[in-house]
Design an enzyme around this catalytic site. Structure first.
Site, PDB file in Angstrom:
ATOM      1  N   GLU A 363      -0.653  -0.011  -0.380  1.00 19.71           N
ATOM      2  CA  GLU A 363      -0.168  -0.814   1.045  1.00 19.71           C
ATOM      3  C   GLU A 363      -0.965  -2.233   0.868  1.00 19.71           C
ATOM      4  O   GLU A 363      -1.037  -2.871   1.736  1.00 19.71           O
ATOM      5  CB  GLU A 363      -1.080  -0.035   2.180  1.00 19.71           C
ATOM      6  CG  GLU A 363      -0.115   1.210   2.434  1.00 19.71           C
ATOM      7  CD  GLU A 363      -0.770   2.222   3.638  1.00 19.71           C
ATOM      8  OE1 GLU A 363      -0.369   2.806   4.351  1.00 19.71           O
ATOM      9  OE2 GLU A 363      -2.123   2.082   3.526  1.00 19.71           O
ATOM     10  N   GLN A 432      -3.969   2.411  -4.008  1.00 16.43           N
ATOM     11  CA  GLN A 432      -4.343   3.940  -4.100  1.00 16.43           C
ATOM     12  C   GLN A 432      -3.207   4.230  -5.028  1.00 16.43           C
ATOM     13  O   GLN A 432      -2.404   3.412  -5.559  1.00 16.43           O
ATOM     14  CB  GLN A 432      -4.269   4.403  -2.852  1.00 16.43           C
ATOM     15  CG  GLN A 432      -2.899   4.300  -2.118  1.00 16.43           C
ATOM     16  CD  GLN A 432      -2.868   4.692  -0.484  1.00 16.43           C
ATOM     17  OE1 GLN A 432      -3.765   4.641   0.240  1.00 16.43           O
ATOM     18  NE2 GLN A 432      -1.613   5.436  -0.136  1.00 16.43           N
TER      19      GLN A 432
END
Length: 628
Positions: A363, A432
């Site tokens: 993100e 991530q």
């Protein structure tokens, strides 16, 4: 956890993962007082606690224990009204103040609870006494009062708590992961499994209207960090595979939630100018997008493929055709496929289909083109839809085949790795796990060299203190490559997210983010259940390819489900032991066999019998079936 004070009073706090009970014990020279709290594991509308005072001396004067309750029947979200007392209990009811969508329903909340006195007293002639308190919550007056009555009947019979512990015992009998290795690892696995099992529908509750699992379950973190109980890809990608492997009926309830919200997903797609169904980044009761930040809802579209990947895993593990033929699953599969086809655009320059303007799982980046994970999961959706259509003898739309074949999945032929998206530059920071998910759970075809390159490319640039599930997926990748020490190094990072003494996970290793972060627990469990064992759910088999680190002597997995059968696996460095503990009873799938990769040996698996063979890769399949 034990806390001592100067006057000889000791306080102990403990959580039993075996019985789902939290206990607070105060011990003094004169008495022991025990406060026991539990959410009933079978009767999910009930929350109970008890106070027990036990005399420790021969003195006969009364013993008084003061009670404090911070509960107030007020909520910023529900317009509560006080109703008449019911059987000595207090009753409130109300409706949610704000509907999820304009003009939508405002669900009712009804609550009945036993009032808590300021103190309880053990009389002089009494050696021990207990007081039981009960709370019931439901969506109607009739329902909440019925649940309360049933609970009080069990209290009167002295069986409320025992019925709760029996439900937990039944749950654990059907599912266990026992790691004979370092105690912190063993405790972490039990803790993760306990919290995840606490969040799924109870056993034998078919027809139970399940509303999905939020990243923090039912826990409530600080404002803005608990995700408001919304459902994300965390459920479908990170928690679901563990639940499916043990309890397909609970996995089905999760998929039924997605089916019930299909209309909302179709509205989301239409609102953005696309066809089919676009599942929301944040989902609640309707399936409409409820993410408070538009960029995620509009761009993090991989969630739609994540949902369908869960349906695919379920279908391959269970062959439950009813879910698809009769209960709405096929409609969902078709709608998702239609969405992906409408979301792709043809590139004349590259002669392939692009998916533009997305946010990948990483993100930190948004408005990018051809996120490798997003495009690969879209391709996976279309291929599964086509396979399912063939199984059901339904004509496969040509566009599904064309878009699946021609969608771009970025790959650097010189460096032999997958760029995260068009224009990604090696060394750019990543939030991530993203590209590494291509190897697992996606199982996207690639050579060991490319798998290694992806791991080595993204491991050093991934946020060290980011979301807890990340390092589990790196660990699984290194286990696939039999780089056990590198896998253990990655898995050890997960322990930074575990808060003692009750093994509560935080979203980030600095303690920030969601509390009781089930997403991180789900990733960690997958590293054990799919990493150490090498389990992979494929179209025609359940594969295994174990790795055993030096500090682990044995891994025992109890209650693995496959085609209606239940299997136990015991894995050591030298031997694999498999036992079918329950047969499906279906002649088409009741007889299984283990096939060993190196020798090609086929070993029949009969109910009640144990088979043992040297530790090696192989798979479980229907007897005499040809694997793919």
């Amino acid at each position: 956890m034990k806390v001592s004070s100067k006057d000889g009073v000791t306080e102990t706090f403990s959580l039993s993962t075996r019985t789902g009970t939290f206990s607070h014990v105060i011990q003094s020279p004169e008495y022991t007082a025990t406060h026991r709290i539990y959410a009933h594991h079978a009767r999910v509308h009930l929350l109970a606690f008890s106070i027990t005072i036990q005399r420790s001396t021969t003195k006969r004067q009364p013993i008084t224990v003061q009670l404090q309750s911070q509960f107030t029947p007020k909520s910023p979200d529900v317009d509560f009204n006080r109703g008449p007392d019911y059987q000595g209990a207090q009753y409130i009811y109300g409706k949610t103040l704000i509907p999820e969508v304009e003009g939508g329903p405002q669900p009712a909340v009804h609550m009945v609870w036993t009032p808590v006195p300021q103190a309880v007293i053990l009389l002089g002639e009494e050696q021990e006494r207990s007081w039981e308190f009960l709370t019931a919550v439901a969506e109607s007056e009739e329902g909440v009062k019925r649940h309360f009555r049933e609970g009080m009947s069990l209290v009167a019979a002295g069986s409320l708590y025992s019925s709760h512990t029996q439900a937990w015992a039944a749950q654990w009998r059907g599912c266990c992961v026992d790691v004979d290795g370092p105690l912190p690892l063993k405790h972490a696995v039990y803790g993760c499994l306990y919290y995840l099992l606490s969040a799924i529908p109870p056993l034998g509750s078919s027809g139970f209207l399940f509303h999905g699992i939020s990243p923090g379950g039912l826990s409530n973190g600080t404002q803005g960090e608990d995700y408001w109980g919304h459902v994300f890809w965390d459920q479908d990608t990170w928690m679901f595979p563990n639940i499916l492997l043990f309890y397909p009926e609970a996995a089905r309830a999760i998929l039924e939630y997605r089916i019930r919200t299909l209309d909302g997903a179709m509205h989301n797609a239409q609102e953005l100018g696309y066809k089919g169904a676009k599942f929301p980044w944040e989902s609640a009761a309707t399936g409409r997008e409820v993410c408070p930040e538009e960029v995620y809802g509009a761009q993090e579209i991989h969630i739609t493929g994540d949902v369908l990947l869960a349906f695919e895993q379920y279908y391959h593990l269970t062959q439950d055709t009813k879910l698809f033929r009769e209960d709405g699953g096929w409609n969902l599969v078709g709608a998702v496929s239609q969405y992906w086809c409408s979301r792709m655009v043809w590139s004349e320059e590259e002669q392939c289909y692009h998916i533009k303007g997305v946010m990948p799982p990483d993100e930190y980046h948004y408005q990018v083109d051809n996120s490798v994970y997003t495009n690969a999961v879209a391709q996976r959706s279309l291929n599964f839809a086509a396979d399912l259509a063939r199984d059901f003898q339904i004509p496969v739309p040509e566009e599904w085949l064309e878009f699946a074949k021609e969608v771009k999945v970025p790959f650097d032929t010189e460096k032999k790795y997958h760029p995260e998206y068009d224009g990604y530059r090696p060394g750019e920071h990543v939030k991530q796990a993203d590209v590494v998910l291509l190897g697992f759970p996606m199982m996207y075809p690639m050579s060991p060299e490319v798998r290694r390159n992806d791991l080595e490319m993204y491991e050093p640039v991934t946020e060290q203190d980011g979301p807890a599930m990340t390092w589990s997926m790196f660990a699984v990748g290194w286990m696939e490559l039999k780089e056990v020490q590198r896998a253990q190094s990655q898995l050890s990072k997960c322990f930074n997210n575990i808060t003692e003494p009750f093994k509560i996970w935080s979203e980030n290793s600095d303690g920030s983010g969601a509390v009781n972060f089930l997403t991180g627990m789900g990733g960690f469990l997958q590293a054990v259940l799919f990493g150490y064992t090498g389990f992979r759910i494929t179209k025609n088999s359940l594969n295994f390819d174990p790795v055993c680190p030096d500090d682990i002597n044995r891994i025992k997995v109890t209650g693995v489900s496959y085609l209606g059968n239940k299997l136990n696996f015991t894995i050591t460095k030298e031997r694999i032991r498999i036992k079918v503990t329950k047969s499906s009873g279906d002649p088409r799938s009741s007889l299984l066999e283990a096939v060993l990769v190196e020798s090609g040996q086929r070993i029949p698996l009969h109910e009640g019998q144990i088979v043992v063979f040297p530790t090696t890769a192989g798979w479980i399949q229907r007897a005499s079936a040809e694997p793919f």
